[in-house]
Scaffold this motif. Structure first.
Motif, PDB file in Angstrom:
ATOM      1  N   TYR A   1      10.527  39.906 -75.040  1.00 23.38           N
ATOM      2  CA  TYR A   1      11.687  40.016 -75.916  1.00 23.38           C
ATOM      3  C   TYR A   1      12.862  39.361 -75.217  1.00 23.38           C
ATOM      4  N   VAL A   2      13.567  38.491 -75.935  1.00 18.77           N
ATOM      5  CA  VAL A   2      14.667  37.743 -75.333  1.00 18.77           C
ATOM      6  C   VAL A   2      15.946  37.961 -76.122  1.00 18.77           C
ATOM      7  N   ALA A   3      17.051  37.992 -75.407  1.00 18.35           N
ATOM      8  CA  ALA A   3      18.377  38.013 -76.007  1.00 18.35           C
ATOM      9  C   ALA A   3      19.005  36.652 -75.717  1.00 18.35           C
ATOM     10  N   VAL A   4      19.445  36.000 -76.783  1.00 17.19           N
ATOM     11  CA  VAL A   4      20.019  34.651 -76.688  1.00 17.19           C
ATOM     12  C   VAL A   4      21.465  34.731 -77.163  1.00 17.19           C
ATOM     13  N   ASP A   5      22.358  33.960 -76.544  1.00 13.09           N
ATOM     14  CA  ASP A   5      23.765  34.014 -76.949  1.00 13.09           C
ATOM     15  C   ASP A   5      23.914  33.603 -78.411  1.00 13.09           C
ATOM     16  N   VAL A   6      25.068  33.891 -78.968  1.00 13.06           N
ATOM     17  CA  VAL A   6      25.294  33.704 -80.401  1.00 13.06           C
ATOM     18  C   VAL A   6      25.141  32.244 -80.836  1.00 13.06           C
ATOM     19  N   THR A   7      25.396  31.303 -79.951  1.00 14.77           N
ATOM     20  CA  THR A   7      25.234  29.885 -80.293  1.00 14.77           C
ATOM     21  C   THR A   7      23.809  29.391 -80.066  1.00 14.77           C
ATOM     22  N   ARG A   8      22.949  30.290 -79.602  1.00 20.19           N
ATOM     23  CA  ARG A   8      21.543  30.004 -79.321  1.00 20.19           C
ATOM     24  C   ARG A   8      21.374  28.883 -78.289  1.00 20.19           C
ATOM     25  N   SER A   9      22.278  28.857 -77.325  1.00 25.48           N
ATOM     26  CA  SER A   9      22.167  27.813 -76.314  1.00 25.48           C
ATOM     27  C   SER A   9      21.464  28.297 -75.049  1.00 25.48           C
ATOM     28  N   THR A  10      21.674  29.550 -74.658  1.00 25.30           N
ATOM     29  CA  THR A  10      21.060  30.031 -73.426  1.00 25.30           C
ATOM     30  C   THR A  10      20.374  31.380 -73.629  1.00 25.30           C
ATOM     31  N   ILE A  11      19.346  31.595 -72.842  1.00 22.78           N
ATOM     32  CA  ILE A  11      18.662  32.884 -72.816  1.00 22.78           C
ATOM     33  C   ILE A  11      19.441  33.773 -71.852  1.00 22.78           C
ATOM     34  N   LEU A  12      19.919  34.897 -72.341  1.00 29.05           N
ATOM     35  CA  LEU A  12      20.714  35.796 -71.512  1.00 29.05           C
ATOM     36  C   LEU A  12      19.855  36.805 -70.762  1.00 29.05           C
ATOM     37  N   LEU A  13      18.908  37.424 -71.460  1.00 26.40           N
ATOM     38  CA  LEU A  13      18.078  38.461 -70.862  1.00 26.40           C
ATOM     39  C   LEU A  13      16.661  38.369 -71.406  1.00 26.40           C
ATOM     40  N   VAL A  14      15.703  38.780 -70.602  1.00 24.78           N
ATOM     41  CA  VAL A  14      14.303  38.832 -71.015  1.00 24.78           C
ATOM     42  C   VAL A  14      13.754  40.194 -70.661  1.00 24.78           C
ATOM     43  N   GLY A  15      13.058  40.820 -71.608  1.00 26.58           N
ATOM     44  CA  GLY A  15      12.469  42.125 -71.369  1.00 26.58           C
ATOM     45  C   GLY A  15      10.989  42.146 -71.696  1.00 26.58           C
TER      46      GLY A  15
ATOM     47  N   GLN B   1      11.298  27.984 -71.365  1.00 29.97           N
ATOM     48  CA  GLN B   1      12.170  28.044 -70.193  1.00 29.97           C
ATOM     49  C   GLN B   1      11.994  26.807 -69.308  1.00 29.97           C
ATOM     50  N   GLN B   2      10.765  26.316 -69.191  1.00 34.71           N
ATOM     51  CA  GLN B   2      10.515  25.129 -68.385  1.00 34.71           C
ATOM     52  C   GLN B   2      11.202  23.904 -68.997  1.00 34.71           C
ATOM     53  N   VAL B   3      11.071  23.731 -70.299  1.00 32.14           N
ATOM     54  CA  VAL B   3      11.711  22.595 -70.965  1.00 32.14           C
ATOM     55  C   VAL B   3      13.227  22.693 -70.864  1.00 32.14           C
ATOM     56  N   MET B   4      13.764  23.899 -71.054  1.00 33.31           N
ATOM     57  CA  MET B   4      15.210  24.089 -70.934  1.00 33.31           C
ATOM     58  C   MET B   4      15.695  23.737 -69.531  1.00 33.31           C
ATOM     59  N   ALA B   5      14.942  24.137 -68.523  1.00 30.30           N
ATOM     60  CA  ALA B   5      15.342  23.883 -67.136  1.00 30.30           C
ATOM     61  C   ALA B   5      15.262  22.404 -66.785  1.00 30.30           C
ATOM     62  N   THR B   6      14.224  21.730 -67.259  1.00 30.79           N
ATOM     63  CA  THR B   6      14.049  20.327 -66.873  1.00 30.79           C
ATOM     64  C   THR B   6      14.897  19.364 -67.693  1.00 30.79           C
ATOM     65  N   THR B   7      15.165  19.697 -68.955  1.00 32.03           N
ATOM     66  CA  THR B   7      15.912  18.767 -69.803  1.00 32.03           C
ATOM     67  C   THR B   7      17.357  19.175 -70.024  1.00 32.03           C
ATOM     68  N   GLY B   8      17.663  20.446 -69.780  1.00 33.63           N
ATOM     69  CA  GLY B   8      19.012  20.934 -70.048  1.00 33.63           C
ATOM     70  C   GLY B   8      19.257  21.197 -71.526  1.00 33.63           C
ATOM     71  N   ALA B   9      18.210  21.140 -72.336  1.00 29.28           N
ATOM     72  CA  ALA B   9      18.340  21.370 -73.775  1.00 29.28           C
ATOM     73  C   ALA B   9      18.607  22.849 -74.048  1.00 29.28           C
ATOM     74  N   SER B  10      19.245  23.112 -75.167  1.00 26.11           N
ATOM     75  CA  SER B  10      19.541  24.491 -75.550  1.00 26.11           C
ATOM     76  C   SER B  10      18.296  25.175 -76.106  1.00 26.11           C
ATOM     77  N   PHE B  11      18.348  26.508 -76.156  1.00 26.14           N
ATOM     78  CA  PHE B  11      17.258  27.282 -76.741  1.00 26.14           C
ATOM     79  C   PHE B  11      17.021  26.847 -78.182  1.00 26.14           C
ATOM     80  N   ALA B  12      18.102  26.646 -78.933  1.00 27.42           N
ATOM     81  CA  ALA B  12      17.978  26.241 -80.340  1.00 27.42           C
ATOM     82  C   ALA B  12      17.273  24.895 -80.475  1.00 27.42           C
ATOM     83  N   ARG B  13      17.594  23.948 -79.605  1.00 26.05           N
ATOM     84  CA  ARG B  13      16.984  22.623 -79.689  1.00 26.05           C
ATOM     85  C   ARG B  13      15.501  22.687 -79.327  1.00 26.05           C
TER      86      ARG B  13
END
Length: 75
Positions: free
Chosen positions: A5-19, A57-69
């Motif tokens: 379960y993940v919490a993502v900021d309101v703009t869906r750019s970053t993952i804030l927390l993972v449970g 998470q791997q794609v976000m880390a390597t490309t810098g893309a947002s969660f939404a993208r």
């Protein structure tokens, strides 16, 4: 399937927390650290397959893309 379960900021750019469970995620959100992290903003909550989340998470880390993208469906 093994979900996270993940919490993502309101703009869906970053993952804030993972449970591991929704209860775990809610505890993190309500903790002092979680409150500082979300800064009283709204968050989106998702249930994601654990393997898929690792790939996201791997794609976000390597490309810098947002969660939404990264999670945008291909049309």
């Amino acid at each position: 399937m093994n979900y996270r379960y993940v919490a993502v900021d309101v703009t869906r750019s970053t993952i804030l927390l993972v449970g591991e469970t929704l209860q775990d995620l809610n505890k993190q959100l309500l903790s002092e650290q979680g409150q500082r992290l979300i800064h009283k903003q709204a968050v989106w909550m998702y249930r994601v397959d654990a393997d898929t989340l690792a790939k996201i998470q791997q794609v976000m880390a390597t490309t810098g893309a947002s969660f939404a993208r990264v999670t945008q469906p291909v049309v």
